[in-house]
Design an enzyme around this catalytic site. Sequence first.
Site, PDB file in Angstrom:
ATOM      1  N   SER A 129       0.835  -1.203   0.000  1.00 43.35           N
ATOM      2  CA  SER A 129       0.000   0.000   0.000  1.00 43.35           C
ATOM      3  C   SER A 129       0.864   1.246   0.000  1.00 43.35           C
ATOM      4  O   SER A 129       0.351   2.351  -0.091  1.00 43.35           O
ATOM      5  CB  SER A 129      -0.888   0.011   1.239  1.00 43.35           C
ATOM      6  OG  SER A 129      -0.086  -0.048   2.392  1.00 43.35           O
TER       7      SER A 129
ATOM      8  N   HIS B 226      -3.497  -3.708  -5.235  1.00 45.22           N
ATOM      9  CA  HIS B 226      -3.688  -3.256  -3.858  1.00 45.22           C
ATOM     10  C   HIS B 226      -5.118  -3.528  -3.404  1.00 45.22           C
ATOM     11  O   HIS B 226      -6.055  -2.833  -3.809  1.00 45.22           O
ATOM     12  CB  HIS B 226      -3.358  -1.748  -3.798  1.00 45.22           C
ATOM     13  CG  HIS B 226      -3.496  -1.154  -2.437  1.00 45.22           C
ATOM     14  ND1 HIS B 226      -3.766   0.168  -2.227  1.00 45.22           N
ATOM     15  CD2 HIS B 226      -3.392  -1.703  -1.199  1.00 45.22           C
ATOM     16  CE1 HIS B 226      -3.824   0.413  -0.932  1.00 45.22           C
ATOM     17  NE2 HIS B 226      -3.606  -0.713  -0.291  1.00 45.22           N
TER      18      HIS B 226
ATOM     19  N   GLU C 112      -6.995  -1.501  -6.222  1.00 46.11           N
ATOM     20  CA  GLU C 112      -6.278  -0.439  -6.920  1.00 46.11           C
ATOM     21  C   GLU C 112      -5.140  -1.106  -7.700  1.00 46.11           C
ATOM     22  O   GLU C 112      -4.354  -1.870  -7.130  1.00 46.11           O
ATOM     23  CB  GLU C 112      -5.698   0.483  -5.845  1.00 46.11           C
ATOM     24  CG  GLU C 112      -5.471   1.883  -6.241  1.00 46.11           C
ATOM     25  CD  GLU C 112      -5.095   2.739  -5.020  1.00 46.11           C
ATOM     26  OE1 GLU C 112      -4.513   2.233  -4.030  1.00 46.11           O
ATOM     27  OE2 GLU C 112      -5.378   3.940  -5.058  1.00 46.11           O
TER      28      GLU C 112
ATOM     29  N   ASN D 115      -4.350   5.991  -0.487  1.00 46.45           N
ATOM     30  CA  ASN D 115      -3.709   6.497   0.729  1.00 46.45           C
ATOM     31  C   ASN D 115      -3.273   7.952   0.593  1.00 46.45           C
ATOM     32  O   ASN D 115      -3.184   8.667   1.591  1.00 46.45           O
ATOM     33  CB  ASN D 115      -2.539   5.597   1.132  1.00 46.45           C
ATOM     34  CG  ASN D 115      -3.041   4.333   1.807  1.00 46.45           C
ATOM     35  OD1 ASN D 115      -4.019   4.370   2.542  1.00 46.45           O
ATOM     36  ND2 ASN D 115      -2.402   3.216   1.541  1.00 46.45           N
TER      37      ASN D 115
END
Length: 285
Positions: A127, A161, A173, A211
Amino acid sequence: MSIAHGIRAVGVLGAGQMGTGIALVSALRAKIPVLLHDRSAEQVKKGLSLVDKLLAKDVSKGRLTNEQANEAKDRISVIGPETGIKGFRDVDMVIEAVSENLSLKQSIFSSFAAELRPETILATNTSSISITKIAASAIPNGVNPASDEGKKSASRVVGLHFFNPVPVMKLVELISALQTSEETLERARAFAIASGKEVTVSKDVPGFVSNALLIPFINEGTATREDIDTTLKLGMNHPMGPLQLANSIRGTRDSKYRPSILLERMVDAQWYGRKNGKGFYEYKD
Ligand code: 3HC
């Protein structure tokens, strides 16, 4: 068996929360054989018992028949420590889901390049680490990264992800490294869709899309922890406040997303959130 996505079998490295979830959705939704490996036998045992628990819950809620649950479970096999990643030789894609540590991931991808077939897709569930850095290590020893062989070897690396908890969260993702080929990206996308997920594509930038957007919520410190979490839950319909969430995740190390002083101090104090029971909140379990 559905092989429309060209992935006839998948290997999952790491049987923690994420790896176990990925193994489950691959077996249950994409309906393909899954080989699961973790260096810790204890972790594999925990992962398989979580799979059993989640399948049993789906049966009890009438979403799966007993037979469907058993078929999904039977698609998951474990590769023992004596075989290691060599056990992934026949799969079309491996997904690495070990802890967030660049040198660990680099050594794993270097072994993938040495041990696996050159056409195997090499995906990482990171991530926060650059996919381009990981791809640069997926080249056999002594091969020039700028040569045709070097470029081809790195071109099968992609970011895939998933979100926690994987069986519940609908997004994957997809992140393209500088080296990733279009074919790798499309095959990984098709696999994620076959696993029941919606896919977004991000560039290989710190935090990717998810993120990069989440971290400012965690970092601002404009009110008490409860008021920040309540604002996002009641004002923006987030299912969980960002500071509750922060206690379960790891951030990115990029300077643009430098952690607030408070976050730094909490790490200095070795308050790691859910991991050891104290973060923005306290956890007794
Ligand atoms: N594994 C599998 N399923 C789980 C689970 C887990 N760890 N935790 C909860 N669930 C399931 C429950 O079994 C239940 O399923 P059901 O509808 O079939 O009964 C469903 O989720 C809802 O659970 P609950 O009713 O017990 O609890 P909540 O209503 O609080 O929902 C939640 C739990 C779905 C996890 C919710 O709290 C939520 O959406 N939280 C936010 C999750 C999130 O933001 N994840 C992203 C994290 S960031 C990330 O992963 C990226 C990383 O790179 C940092």
